[in-house]
Design a protein around this motif. Structure first.
Motif, PDB file in Angstrom:
ATOM      1  N   ALA A 221      -2.685  13.019 -10.544  1.00 27.56           N
ATOM      2  CA  ALA A 221      -2.929  14.456 -10.637  1.00 27.56           C
ATOM      3  C   ALA A 221      -2.971  15.100  -9.260  1.00 27.56           C
ATOM      4  O   ALA A 221      -2.473  16.221  -9.069  1.00 27.56           O
ATOM      5  N   GLU A 222      -3.575  14.408  -8.289  1.00 33.56           N
ATOM      6  CA  GLU A 222      -3.616  14.932  -6.919  1.00 33.56           C
ATOM      7  C   GLU A 222      -2.198  15.108  -6.374  1.00 33.56           C
ATOM      8  O   GLU A 222      -1.875  16.123  -5.745  1.00 33.56           O
ATOM      9  N   ILE A 223      -1.352  14.128  -6.610  1.00 35.96           N
ATOM     10  CA  ILE A 223       0.037  14.198  -6.116  1.00 35.96           C
ATOM     11  C   ILE A 223       0.803  15.294  -6.850  1.00 35.96           C
ATOM     12  O   ILE A 223       1.568  16.055  -6.235  1.00 35.96           O
ATOM     13  N   ASP A 224       0.606  15.401  -8.169  1.00 40.02           N
ATOM     14  CA  ASP A 224       1.288  16.453  -8.939  1.00 40.02           C
ATOM     15  C   ASP A 224       0.891  17.841  -8.442  1.00 40.02           C
ATOM     16  O   ASP A 224       1.732  18.748  -8.323  1.00 40.02           O
ATOM     17  N   ARG A 225      -0.399  18.025  -8.147  1.00 37.35           N
ATOM     18  CA  ARG A 225      -0.872  19.314  -7.639  1.00 37.35           C
ATOM     19  C   ARG A 225      -0.203  19.647  -6.300  1.00 37.35           C
ATOM     20  O   ARG A 225       0.209  20.773  -6.053  1.00 37.35           O
ATOM     21  N   HIS A 226      -0.139  18.635  -5.445  1.00 37.94           N
ATOM     22  CA  HIS A 226       0.488  18.817  -4.131  1.00 37.94           C
ATOM     23  C   HIS A 226       1.951  19.202  -4.277  1.00 37.94           C
ATOM     24  O   HIS A 226       2.440  20.152  -3.640  1.00 37.94           O
ATOM     25  N   ASN A 227       2.681  18.481  -5.129  1.00 38.50           N
ATOM     26  CA  ASN A 227       4.115  18.760  -5.321  1.00 38.50           C
ATOM     27  C   ASN A 227       4.341  20.124  -5.920  1.00 38.50           C
ATOM     28  O   ASN A 227       5.293  20.840  -5.557  1.00 38.50           O
ATOM     29  N   ALA A 228       3.475  20.516  -6.869  1.00 41.70           N
ATOM     30  CA  ALA A 228       3.612  21.832  -7.493  1.00 41.70           C
ATOM     31  C   ALA A 228       3.380  22.936  -6.465  1.00 41.70           C
ATOM     32  O   ALA A 228       4.066  23.966  -6.471  1.00 41.70           O
ATOM     33  N   LYS A 229       2.434  22.716  -5.561  1.00 37.98           N
ATOM     34  CA  LYS A 229       2.154  23.708  -4.514  1.00 37.98           C
ATOM     35  C   LYS A 229       3.349  23.871  -3.593  1.00 37.98           C
ATOM     36  O   LYS A 229       3.695  24.992  -3.198  1.00 37.98           O
ATOM     37  N   ILE A 230       3.982  22.754  -3.251  1.00 39.13           N
ATOM     38  CA  ILE A 230       5.168  22.818  -2.391  1.00 39.13           C
ATOM     39  C   ILE A 230       6.311  23.542  -3.102  1.00 39.13           C
ATOM     40  O   ILE A 230       7.004  24.381  -2.521  1.00 39.13           O
ATOM     41  N   ALA A 231       6.510  23.201  -4.384  1.00 42.92           N
ATOM     42  CA  ALA A 231       7.599  23.815  -5.165  1.00 42.92           C
ATOM     43  C   ALA A 231       7.391  25.312  -5.308  1.00 42.92           C
ATOM     44  O   ALA A 231       8.366  26.080  -5.354  1.00 42.92           O
ATOM     45  N   ALA A 232       6.127  25.752  -5.386  1.00 39.17           N
ATOM     46  CA  ALA A 232       5.833  27.185  -5.549  1.00 39.17           C
ATOM     47  C   ALA A 232       6.111  27.936  -4.253  1.00 39.17           C
ATOM     48  O   ALA A 232       6.284  29.132  -4.241  1.00 39.17           O
TER      49      ALA A 232
ATOM     50  N   ALA B 186       0.834  -1.194   0.000  1.00 38.29           N
ATOM     51  CA  ALA B 186       0.000   0.000   0.000  1.00 38.29           C
ATOM     52  C   ALA B 186       0.872   1.249   0.000  1.00 38.29           C
ATOM     53  O   ALA B 186       1.939   1.281   0.620  1.00 38.29           O
ATOM     54  N   MET B 187       0.401   2.278  -0.693  1.00 34.80           N
ATOM     55  CA  MET B 187       1.011   3.606  -0.647  1.00 34.80           C
ATOM     56  C   MET B 187      -0.079   4.581  -0.218  1.00 34.80           C
ATOM     57  O   MET B 187      -1.164   4.587  -0.799  1.00 34.80           O
ATOM     58  N   VAL B 188       0.201   5.354   0.824  1.00 32.89           N
ATOM     59  CA  VAL B 188      -0.790   6.268   1.392  1.00 32.89           C
ATOM     60  C   VAL B 188      -0.137   7.635   1.579  1.00 32.89           C
ATOM     61  O   VAL B 188       0.934   7.735   2.167  1.00 32.89           O
ATOM     62  N   TYR B 189      -0.793   8.668   1.063  1.00 33.94           N
ATOM     63  CA  TYR B 189      -0.240  10.017   1.156  1.00 33.94           C
ATOM     64  C   TYR B 189      -1.281  10.981   1.725  1.00 33.94           C
ATOM     65  O   TYR B 189      -2.466  10.892   1.399  1.00 33.94           O
ATOM     66  N   LEU B 190      -0.810  11.906   2.559  1.00 31.32           N
ATOM     67  CA  LEU B 190      -1.641  12.994   3.070  1.00 31.32           C
ATOM     68  C   LEU B 190      -1.234  14.251   2.329  1.00 31.32           C
ATOM     69  O   LEU B 190      -0.102  14.727   2.444  1.00 31.32           O
ATOM     70  N   LEU B 191      -2.153  14.792   1.523  1.00 28.44           N
ATOM     71  CA  LEU B 191      -1.857  15.944   0.678  1.00 28.44           C
ATOM     72  C   LEU B 191      -2.557  17.191   1.205  1.00 28.44           C
ATOM     73  O   LEU B 191      -3.723  17.133   1.601  1.00 28.44           O
ATOM     74  N   ASP B 192      -1.849  18.305   1.192  1.00 27.80           N
ATOM     75  CA  ASP B 192      -2.416  19.593   1.603  1.00 27.80           C
ATOM     76  C   ASP B 192      -3.026  19.536   3.001  1.00 27.80           C
ATOM     77  O   ASP B 192      -3.894  20.350   3.334  1.00 27.80           O
ATOM     78  N   GLY B 193      -2.633  18.555   3.781  1.00 32.89           N
ATOM     79  CA  GLY B 193      -3.089  18.476   5.159  1.00 32.89           C
ATOM     80  C   GLY B 193      -4.454  17.884   5.383  1.00 32.89           C
ATOM     81  O   GLY B 193      -4.807  17.537   6.500  1.00 32.89           O
ATOM     82  N   ASP B 194      -5.260  17.720   4.321  1.00 34.51           N
ATOM     83  CA  ASP B 194      -6.618  17.215   4.556  1.00 34.51           C
ATOM     84  C   ASP B 194      -7.170  16.353   3.417  1.00 34.51           C
ATOM     85  O   ASP B 194      -8.371  16.141   3.325  1.00 34.51           O
ATOM     86  N   VAL B 195      -6.291  15.864   2.552  1.00 31.44           N
ATOM     87  CA  VAL B 195      -6.703  14.969   1.472  1.00 31.44           C
ATOM     88  C   VAL B 195      -5.830  13.720   1.537  1.00 31.44           C
ATOM     89  O   VAL B 195      -4.605  13.813   1.535  1.00 31.44           O
ATOM     90  N   ILE B 196      -6.467  12.571   1.615  1.00 36.72           N
ATOM     91  CA  ILE B 196      -5.741  11.298   1.605  1.00 36.72           C
ATOM     92  C   ILE B 196      -5.910  10.657   0.235  1.00 36.72           C
ATOM     93  O   ILE B 196      -7.026  10.586  -0.290  1.00 36.72           O
ATOM     94  N   VAL B 197      -4.815  10.209  -0.352  1.00 32.34           N
ATOM     95  CA  VAL B 197      -4.892   9.398  -1.566  1.00 32.34           C
ATOM     96  C   VAL B 197      -4.115   8.108  -1.321  1.00 32.34           C
ATOM     97  O   VAL B 197      -3.062   8.116  -0.680  1.00 32.34           O
ATOM     98  N   CYS B 198      -4.672   7.015  -1.801  1.00 34.60           N
ATOM     99  CA  CYS B 198      -4.081   5.695  -1.593  1.00 34.60           C
ATOM    100  C   CYS B 198      -3.927   4.977  -2.928  1.00 34.60           C
ATOM    101  O   CYS B 198      -4.822   5.039  -3.777  1.00 34.60           O
ATOM    102  N   SER B 199      -2.813   4.295  -3.083  1.00 33.90           N
ATOM    103  CA  SER B 199      -2.617   3.351  -4.186  1.00 33.90           C
ATOM    104  C   SER B 199      -2.489   1.981  -3.522  1.00 33.90           C
ATOM    105  O   SER B 199      -1.566   1.743  -2.739  1.00 33.90           O
TER     106      SER B 199
END
Length: 202
Positions: A191-202, A148-161
């Motif tokens: 796309a959710e992960i890309d958005r999160h990473n782009a926000k951090i990079a910005a 399992a891969m589990v990520y917490l994005l933007d503090g309030d969105v969970i995405v799982c693979s």
């Protein structure tokens, strides 16, 4: 085979944050201990114990660091543009044994990992979260094992693979979608992960 989930359910978000906080507390304990011992960084799995210790190598060109009682190796490595001497605790050594005893003071493991000697090699946040919610993890398919891969994005969105296998009765691990989750496509997950990473990079 894999499937993908997303959740903004406050209960699930709080659960994942609590698990991550437990992992963070263990890291803080072990990095403080390592620094007491004279090291600058450690390598460890999220719910493991340190498996190597690093000292900054400075500007010199020595291929090996100074001998340290209780530790072995000391080869020069590079990580993120910095050079370190990498050490491991001796397997059989009085000083190493004394140091290892201090590991027992670490913050406790989550209940999902207590008493287990082997957890498919994974003792991480994703494993604990998957176990707590009954999600498939460590799924065999043929001669492969998927986790399992589990990520917490933007503090309030969970995405799982998540892995699943319904092709063999012996090792079947069907897809599970707990209440509070929605199934999404792999493209939406990425796309959710890309958005999160782009926000951090910005």
């Amino acid at each position: 085979m894999r499937y993908y989930l997303k959740s903004t359910d406050p209960l699930h978000v709080a659960t994942l944050k609590a698990i991550k906080a437990m992992a963070g507390a263990r890291y803080q304990f072990f990095i403080a201990l390592a620094r007491e011992w004279g090291f600058d960084e450690i390598g460890m799995h999220e719910f493991g114990v340190p498996h190597f210790f690093c000292k900054l190598a400075g500007e010199g060109t020595d291929r090996k660091g100074p001998a340290i009682d209780g530790f072995k190796d000391g080869e020069r490595i590079e990580h993120e543009g910095r050079f370190y001497f990498k050490y491991t605790l001796h397997g059989k050594n009085k000083r190493a044994s004394e140091l290892r005893k201090q590991f027992s003071d670490a913050p406790p493991l989550p209940p999902e990992l207590q008493g287990e000697q082997y957890n498919f090699g994974r003792r991480d946040v994703a494993t604990v979260f998957a176990k707590r919610l009954g999600l498939p993890n460590g799924v065999f398919e043929g001669n492969r094992i998927s986790f399992a891969m589990v990520y917490l994005l933007d503090g309030d969105v969970i995405v799982c693979s998540l892995p699943f296998n319904t092709r063999t009765d012996k090792e079947a691990a069907p897809a599970v979608i707990p209440e509070g989750f929605e199934e999404i496509t792999e493209r939406a997950w990425a796309a959710e992960i890309d958005r999160h990473n782009a926000k951090i990079a910005a």
